[in-house]
Motif scaffolding. Sequence first.
Motif, PDB file in Angstrom:
ATOM      1  N   ALA A  59       0.812  -1.219   0.000  1.00  0.00           N
ATOM      2  CA  ALA A  59       0.000   0.000   0.000  1.00  0.00           C
ATOM      3  C   ALA A  59       0.846   1.270   0.000  1.00  0.00           C
ATOM      4  O   ALA A  59       0.553   2.230   0.707  1.00  0.00           O
ATOM      5  CB  ALA A  59      -0.949  -0.005   1.208  1.00  0.00           C
ATOM      6  N   LEU A  60       1.900   1.284  -0.796  1.00  0.00           N
ATOM      7  CA  LEU A  60       2.709   2.493  -0.929  1.00  0.00           C
ATOM      8  C   LEU A  60       1.967   3.511  -1.795  1.00  0.00           C
ATOM      9  O   LEU A  60       1.189   3.152  -2.671  1.00  0.00           O
ATOM     10  CB  LEU A  60       4.060   2.157  -1.556  1.00  0.00           C
ATOM     11  CG  LEU A  60       4.927   1.148  -0.803  1.00  0.00           C
ATOM     12  CD1 LEU A  60       6.204   0.870  -1.575  1.00  0.00           C
ATOM     13  CD2 LEU A  60       5.240   1.641   0.605  1.00  0.00           C
ATOM     14  N   PHE A  61       2.220   4.786  -1.538  1.00  0.00           N
ATOM     15  CA  PHE A  61       1.584   5.836  -2.324  1.00  0.00           C
ATOM     16  C   PHE A  61       2.330   5.977  -3.654  1.00  0.00           C
ATOM     17  O   PHE A  61       3.499   6.371  -3.663  1.00  0.00           O
ATOM     18  CB  PHE A  61       1.591   7.148  -1.551  1.00  0.00           C
ATOM     19  CG  PHE A  61       0.855   7.086  -0.246  1.00  0.00           C
ATOM     20  CD1 PHE A  61      -0.525   6.985  -0.220  1.00  0.00           C
ATOM     21  CD2 PHE A  61       1.537   7.112   0.962  1.00  0.00           C
ATOM     22  CE1 PHE A  61      -1.221   6.909   0.983  1.00  0.00           C
ATOM     23  CE2 PHE A  61       0.857   7.042   2.163  1.00  0.00           C
ATOM     24  CZ  PHE A  61      -0.531   6.936   2.176  1.00  0.00           C
ATOM     25  N   PRO A  62       1.688   5.684  -4.791  1.00  0.00           N
ATOM     26  CA  PRO A  62       2.407   5.641  -6.060  1.00  0.00           C
ATOM     27  C   PRO A  62       2.942   6.995  -6.532  1.00  0.00           C
ATOM     28  O   PRO A  62       3.923   7.044  -7.278  1.00  0.00           O
ATOM     29  CB  PRO A  62       1.359   5.094  -7.042  1.00  0.00           C
ATOM     30  CG  PRO A  62       0.044   5.415  -6.418  1.00  0.00           C
ATOM     31  CD  PRO A  62       0.267   5.316  -4.940  1.00  0.00           C
ATOM     32  N   HIS A  63       2.312   8.093  -6.087  1.00  0.00           N
ATOM     33  CA  HIS A  63       2.736   9.418  -6.536  1.00  0.00           C
ATOM     34  C   HIS A  63       3.841  10.008  -5.661  1.00  0.00           C
ATOM     35  O   HIS A  63       4.369  11.068  -5.964  1.00  0.00           O
ATOM     36  CB  HIS A  63       1.540  10.374  -6.529  1.00  0.00           C
ATOM     37  CG  HIS A  63       0.958  10.613  -5.179  1.00  0.00           C
ATOM     38  ND1 HIS A  63       0.259   9.622  -4.493  1.00  0.00           N
ATOM     39  CD2 HIS A  63       0.984  11.693  -4.353  1.00  0.00           C
ATOM     40  CE1 HIS A  63      -0.134  10.100  -3.325  1.00  0.00           C
ATOM     41  NE2 HIS A  63       0.281  11.343  -3.212  1.00  0.00           N
ATOM     42  N   MET A  64       4.196   9.305  -4.576  1.00  0.00           N
ATOM     43  CA  MET A  64       5.217   9.789  -3.654  1.00  0.00           C
ATOM     44  C   MET A  64       6.541   9.073  -3.875  1.00  0.00           C
ATOM     45  O   MET A  64       6.566   7.906  -4.274  1.00  0.00           O
ATOM     46  CB  MET A  64       4.785   9.577  -2.195  1.00  0.00           C
ATOM     47  CG  MET A  64       3.634  10.426  -1.742  1.00  0.00           C
ATOM     48  SD  MET A  64       3.332  10.164   0.027  1.00  0.00           S
ATOM     49  CE  MET A  64       1.974  11.291   0.313  1.00  0.00           C
TER      50      MET A  64
ATOM     51  N   GLN B 207       9.333  10.324   0.664  1.00  0.00           N
ATOM     52  CA  GLN B 207       8.033  10.842   1.073  1.00  0.00           C
ATOM     53  C   GLN B 207       7.153   9.745   1.666  1.00  0.00           C
ATOM     54  O   GLN B 207       6.408   9.989   2.623  1.00  0.00           O
ATOM     55  CB  GLN B 207       7.342  11.500  -0.127  1.00  0.00           C
ATOM     56  CG  GLN B 207       8.001  12.792  -0.576  1.00  0.00           C
ATOM     57  CD  GLN B 207       7.498  13.273  -1.929  1.00  0.00           C
ATOM     58  OE1 GLN B 207       7.004  12.483  -2.748  1.00  0.00           O
ATOM     59  NE2 GLN B 207       7.609  14.559  -2.177  1.00  0.00           N
ATOM     60  N   ASN B 208       7.218   8.538   1.102  1.00  0.00           N
ATOM     61  CA  ASN B 208       6.443   7.428   1.660  1.00  0.00           C
ATOM     62  C   ASN B 208       6.867   7.138   3.090  1.00  0.00           C
ATOM     63  O   ASN B 208       6.027   6.972   3.978  1.00  0.00           O
ATOM     64  CB  ASN B 208       6.614   6.176   0.794  1.00  0.00           C
ATOM     65  CG  ASN B 208       5.518   6.005  -0.233  1.00  0.00           C
ATOM     66  OD1 ASN B 208       4.404   5.579   0.092  1.00  0.00           O
ATOM     67  ND2 ASN B 208       5.817   6.339  -1.474  1.00  0.00           N
TER      68      ASN B 208
ATOM     69  N   PHE C 266       5.751   9.847   5.553  1.00  0.00           N
ATOM     70  CA  PHE C 266       4.330  10.200   5.566  1.00  0.00           C
ATOM     71  C   PHE C 266       3.756  10.260   6.981  1.00  0.00           C
ATOM     72  O   PHE C 266       3.007  11.173   7.323  1.00  0.00           O
ATOM     73  CB  PHE C 266       3.534   9.197   4.724  1.00  0.00           C
ATOM     74  CG  PHE C 266       2.054   9.457   4.710  1.00  0.00           C
ATOM     75  CD1 PHE C 266       1.528  10.464   3.915  1.00  0.00           C
ATOM     76  CD2 PHE C 266       1.201   8.698   5.492  1.00  0.00           C
ATOM     77  CE1 PHE C 266       0.160  10.705   3.911  1.00  0.00           C
ATOM     78  CE2 PHE C 266      -0.166   8.940   5.493  1.00  0.00           C
ATOM     79  CZ  PHE C 266      -0.692   9.940   4.699  1.00  0.00           C
TER      80      PHE C 266
ATOM     81  N   TRP D  12      -0.986  16.955   6.446  1.00  0.00           N
ATOM     82  CA  TRP D  12      -1.355  17.422   5.109  1.00  0.00           C
ATOM     83  C   TRP D  12      -1.102  18.919   4.956  1.00  0.00           C
ATOM     84  O   TRP D  12      -0.803  19.400   3.870  1.00  0.00           O
ATOM     85  CB  TRP D  12      -2.817  17.100   4.817  1.00  0.00           C
ATOM     86  CG  TRP D  12      -3.793  17.830   5.720  1.00  0.00           C
ATOM     87  CD1 TRP D  12      -4.295  17.392   6.907  1.00  0.00           C
ATOM     88  CD2 TRP D  12      -4.376  19.110   5.480  1.00  0.00           C
ATOM     89  NE1 TRP D  12      -5.149  18.312   7.440  1.00  0.00           N
ATOM     90  CE2 TRP D  12      -5.228  19.381   6.590  1.00  0.00           C
ATOM     91  CE3 TRP D  12      -4.270  20.061   4.466  1.00  0.00           C
ATOM     92  CZ2 TRP D  12      -5.958  20.563   6.698  1.00  0.00           C
ATOM     93  CZ3 TRP D  12      -5.003  21.239   4.574  1.00  0.00           C
ATOM     94  CH2 TRP D  12      -5.837  21.486   5.676  1.00  0.00           C
TER      95      TRP D  12
ATOM     96  N   ARG E 107      10.076   6.404  -7.275  1.00  0.00           N
ATOM     97  CA  ARG E 107       8.697   6.103  -6.924  1.00  0.00           C
ATOM     98  C   ARG E 107       8.498   4.581  -6.910  1.00  0.00           C
ATOM     99  O   ARG E 107       9.270   3.835  -7.507  1.00  0.00           O
ATOM    100  CB  ARG E 107       7.737   6.792  -7.887  1.00  0.00           C
ATOM    101  CG  ARG E 107       7.647   8.305  -7.614  1.00  0.00           C
ATOM    102  CD  ARG E 107       6.754   9.050  -8.572  1.00  0.00           C
ATOM    103  NE  ARG E 107       6.496  10.397  -8.083  1.00  0.00           N
ATOM    104  CZ  ARG E 107       7.375  11.401  -8.122  1.00  0.00           C
ATOM    105  NH1 ARG E 107       8.578  11.196  -8.635  1.00  0.00           N
ATOM    106  NH2 ARG E 107       7.060  12.595  -7.653  1.00  0.00           N
TER     107      ARG E 107
ATOM    108  N   ARG F 172       8.399   2.694   6.570  1.00  0.00           N
ATOM    109  CA  ARG F 172       7.291   3.628   6.794  1.00  0.00           C
ATOM    110  C   ARG F 172       6.516   3.261   8.055  1.00  0.00           C
ATOM    111  O   ARG F 172       6.128   4.132   8.847  1.00  0.00           O
ATOM    112  CB  ARG F 172       6.348   3.639   5.590  1.00  0.00           C
ATOM    113  CG  ARG F 172       5.194   4.636   5.730  1.00  0.00           C
ATOM    114  CD  ARG F 172       4.266   4.601   4.539  1.00  0.00           C
ATOM    115  NE  ARG F 172       3.601   3.319   4.387  1.00  0.00           N
ATOM    116  CZ  ARG F 172       2.744   3.038   3.403  1.00  0.00           C
ATOM    117  NH1 ARG F 172       2.492   3.943   2.473  1.00  0.00           N
ATOM    118  NH2 ARG F 172       2.164   1.852   3.334  1.00  0.00           N
TER     119      ARG F 172
END
Length: 233
Positions: free
Chosen positions: A91-96, A100-101, A104, A109, A138, A154
């Motif tokens: 469940a990593l954030f694909p745009h980060m 950044q992941n 997080f 925010w 990424r 993370r």
Amino acid sequence: MSLIEANLKLTLQDGARRFELHLQLDTEGPVLALFGASGSGKTLSLQLLAGLRRPDSGQLRIGGRTLFDSARGINLPPQERELGYVFQDYALFPHMTVQQNIGFALTRWFRPQLKGGNARRVGELLDRFDLADVAQARPADLSGGQRQRVAVARAIASKPKLLLLDEPFAALDTLLRRELREQLKVWQRLWRIPMVIISHDPEDVFSLADQALVMHGGHIAKTVDLHQKDATL
């Protein structure tokens, strides 16, 4: 003091299908494995501990702190439980980026930049998990092993009281599983974070855990002390 004290009940109904989960345990850890076939209730149990699902009734204490008590109206949300969670698909954030992941959990925010001690913490994890060279990459550009290391880094960035891992090696080949299993043992000893790990692979269980809970049909069928020479699952 017990690491986890739980007596939780949850019933799921889907038409004629009905599944009843009763998670009852009292363990000192530090590494607990939930072992069993698919559909036995392992992931549901982890979700109850994390606060991702609300039990129908019961109590949950972790490290002496009450996280859920239906009789007293206590149900701490996931962000207040001080737990780390590694999902099966990471469940990593694909745009980060990798950096950044990992950072997080240490940002908000409205204040997304890492500063001071938080920036140093992420830098330490990038080095410790051998990810410094891919800090600006990424997830789509990473190998399976790198994605797994990012997910673990993370999850422990905020120094959780307990780390929950849902089949963390399921997407990896045999050789990489063995390598990362050994790395996870090193990380656990280094940071001394108690863990609950889900697996259907006996090798994972015997290599990593101190105690195994064998689940069947939504309940714990057997508790196994893995330090005993004749231990079997």
